[in-house]
Write an enzyme that holds these catalytic residues in place. Structure first.
Site, PDB file in Angstrom:
ATOM      1  CG  HIS A 109       4.663   5.541  -5.667  1.00  0.00           C
ATOM      2  ND1 HIS A 109       4.408   6.528  -6.603  1.00  0.00           N
ATOM      3  CD2 HIS A 109       4.154   4.402  -6.189  1.00  0.00           C
ATOM      4  CE1 HIS A 109       3.774   6.011  -7.629  1.00  0.00           C
ATOM      5  NE2 HIS A 109       3.614   4.707  -7.425  1.00  0.00           N
ATOM      6  CG  ASP A 111       3.857   0.394  -7.805  1.00  0.00           C
ATOM      7  OD1 ASP A 111       3.468   1.552  -7.583  1.00  0.00           O
ATOM      8  OD2 ASP A 111       4.052  -0.061  -8.952  1.00  0.00           O
ATOM      9  CG  HIS A 270       7.075   4.200 -10.152  1.00  0.00           C
ATOM     10  ND1 HIS A 270       7.313   3.087  -9.356  1.00  0.00           N
ATOM     11  CD2 HIS A 270       5.726   4.336 -10.206  1.00  0.00           C
ATOM     12  CE1 HIS A 270       6.161   2.578  -8.961  1.00  0.00           C
ATOM     13  NE2 HIS A 270       5.182   3.322  -9.457  1.00  0.00           N
ATOM     14  NE  ARG A 285       0.280  -1.414 -10.150  1.00  0.00           N
ATOM     15  CZ  ARG A 285       0.238  -0.863  -8.930  1.00  0.00           C
ATOM     16  NH1 ARG A 285       0.103   0.438  -8.798  1.00  0.00           N
ATOM     17  NH2 ARG A 285       0.328  -1.602  -7.857  1.00  0.00           N
TER      18      ARG A 285
HETATM   19  C1  OGA Z   1       1.081   3.166 -10.577  1.00  0.00           C
HETATM   20  C2  OGA Z   1       1.936   4.237 -11.112  1.00  0.00           C
HETATM   21  C3  OGA Z   1       2.669   5.427 -13.047  1.00  0.00           C
HETATM   22  C4  OGA Z   1       2.080   6.028 -14.267  1.00  0.00           C
HETATM   23  O1  OGA Z   1       0.040   2.866 -11.170  1.00  0.00           O
HETATM   24  O2  OGA Z   1       1.458   2.597  -9.555  1.00  0.00           O
HETATM   25  O3  OGA Z   1       2.776   4.696 -10.407  1.00  0.00           O
HETATM   26  O4  OGA Z   1       2.842   6.588 -15.049  1.00  0.00           O
HETATM   27  N1  OGA Z   1       1.741   4.626 -12.361  1.00  0.00           N
HETATM   28  O5  OGA Z   1       0.861   5.979 -14.426  1.00  0.00           O
HETATM   29 MN    MN Z   2       3.192   3.242  -8.794  1.00  0.00          MN
END
Ligand code: OGA
Ligand code: MN
Length: 290
Positions: A109, A111, A270, A285
């Site tokens: 995806h 974000d 990612h 994040r």
């Molecule tokens: C997110 C995500 C990736 C991870 O929080 O949007 O994709 O490695 N995280 O936790």
């Molecule tokens: Mn993500």
């Protein structure tokens, strides 16, 4: 000599490209002590490499917020995400006992692509990691677009797709034990439905700063190509997903505690590998608005 308007760190950093398509590790930075020239230098590296990695940044959540704010205003996390109690703009990305964020992050995806204006950058810091596993993979959507054949490029040129956030986060509103609505689950789901009705975006976007074209569909959020039948939409989307998810366009980051990774959501996707069973993994994040 570092000039008055130059990043001093730019003189000593090493930019180590990690693949032929995407990703670079920058060394010599302490992200909680940057001047504006350093931040501009990092941003330039981000635009070029699409995702930049920094080891050993063991600073506090407040410092993570300050660092992220150098690149724009922070998004308020939606109802499907968890917030850090004292830092409402920071998202707690946690998986424990096999339950948590891994449910939706283990699907490719970009974000917030279901926003009318998706976030431009995400910054993530590793707080607690399993002893092994829990890597994150990133894919270059510039490379994905560029390597499509001419006939497919022609077909998707000017197409638009619908991105839906509510369905992707449905698991967040359900109690994993009872399989019924979690405490506040129904309220949160309703809030999510009214705040995030989904969004339509071009299948191929042009990056507003680099001018480069990128494929902009992802398996987690993109549900429909407009103007096609169900069968056509489903199969064309699948073709594009499978194409973009090929290993050739990827870089894989093996986290150590305190690493900070910053990615450009306009030209990457990612995927969080869920290969650590019931072990505990925590990331912080921040998402930066476009
Ligand atoms: C997110 C995500 C990736 C991870 O929080 O949007 O994709 O490695 N995280 O936790
Ligand atoms: Mn993500």
């Amino acid at each position: 000599m570092a000039g008055k308007n130059r990043s001093k760190l730019s003189e000593t950093t090493n930019i180590s490209q990690l693949t032929g398509c995407i990703g670079a590790e920058l060394t010599g930075f302490e992200l909680d002590r940057l001047d504006k020239f350093d931040a501009a230098f990092i941003y330039k590296a981000l635009l070029k490499h699409q995702v930049v990695f920094f080891r050993d940044q063991n600073f506090s959540p407040s410092s993570l917020v300050s660092f992220a704010k150098r690149f724009g205003r922070l998004e308020t996390p939606h109802a499907g995400l968890r917030r850090l109690p004292r830092h409402p703009n920071l998202i707690l990305v946690e998986t424990k006992g096999g339950i948590g964020s891994a449910k939706y992050n283990e699907i490719w995806h970009s974000d917030g692509s279901f926003n009318f204006t998706p976030p431009k950058i995400t910054v993530m810091q590793a707080i607690k990691l399993p002893n092994v596993g829990g890597d994150t993979l990133f894919a270059s959507m510039y490379s994905a677009y560029n390597s499509l054949s001419k006939p497919i490029k022609k077909i998707i040129h000017k197409m638009e797709a619908f991105h839906d956030g509510v369905n992707a986060f449905r698991a967040s509103f359900i109690d994993p034990d009872t399989k019924r609505a979690a405490v506040d689950g129904e309220d949160k789901l309703k809030r999510m439905q009214s705040d995030y009705p989904g969004a339509i975006h071009p299948v191929v976007i042009q990056h507003s700063e680099t001018g480069r074209k990128a494929l902009y569909v992802n398996r987690l959020f993109t549900t429909r190509i407009l103007g096609l039948s169900d069968v056509e939409s489903r199969n064309l989307l699948n073709l594009l997903f499978e194409h973009a998810e090929q290993s050739t366009f990827q870089v894989r980051w093996r986290w150590t505690k305190g690493d900070v990774v910053m990615w450009d959501n306009r030209c990457t996707m990612h995927f969080a590998a869920m290969d650590y069973g019931k072990k505990h993994r925590i990331m912080h994040r921040a998402t930066i608005r476009d």
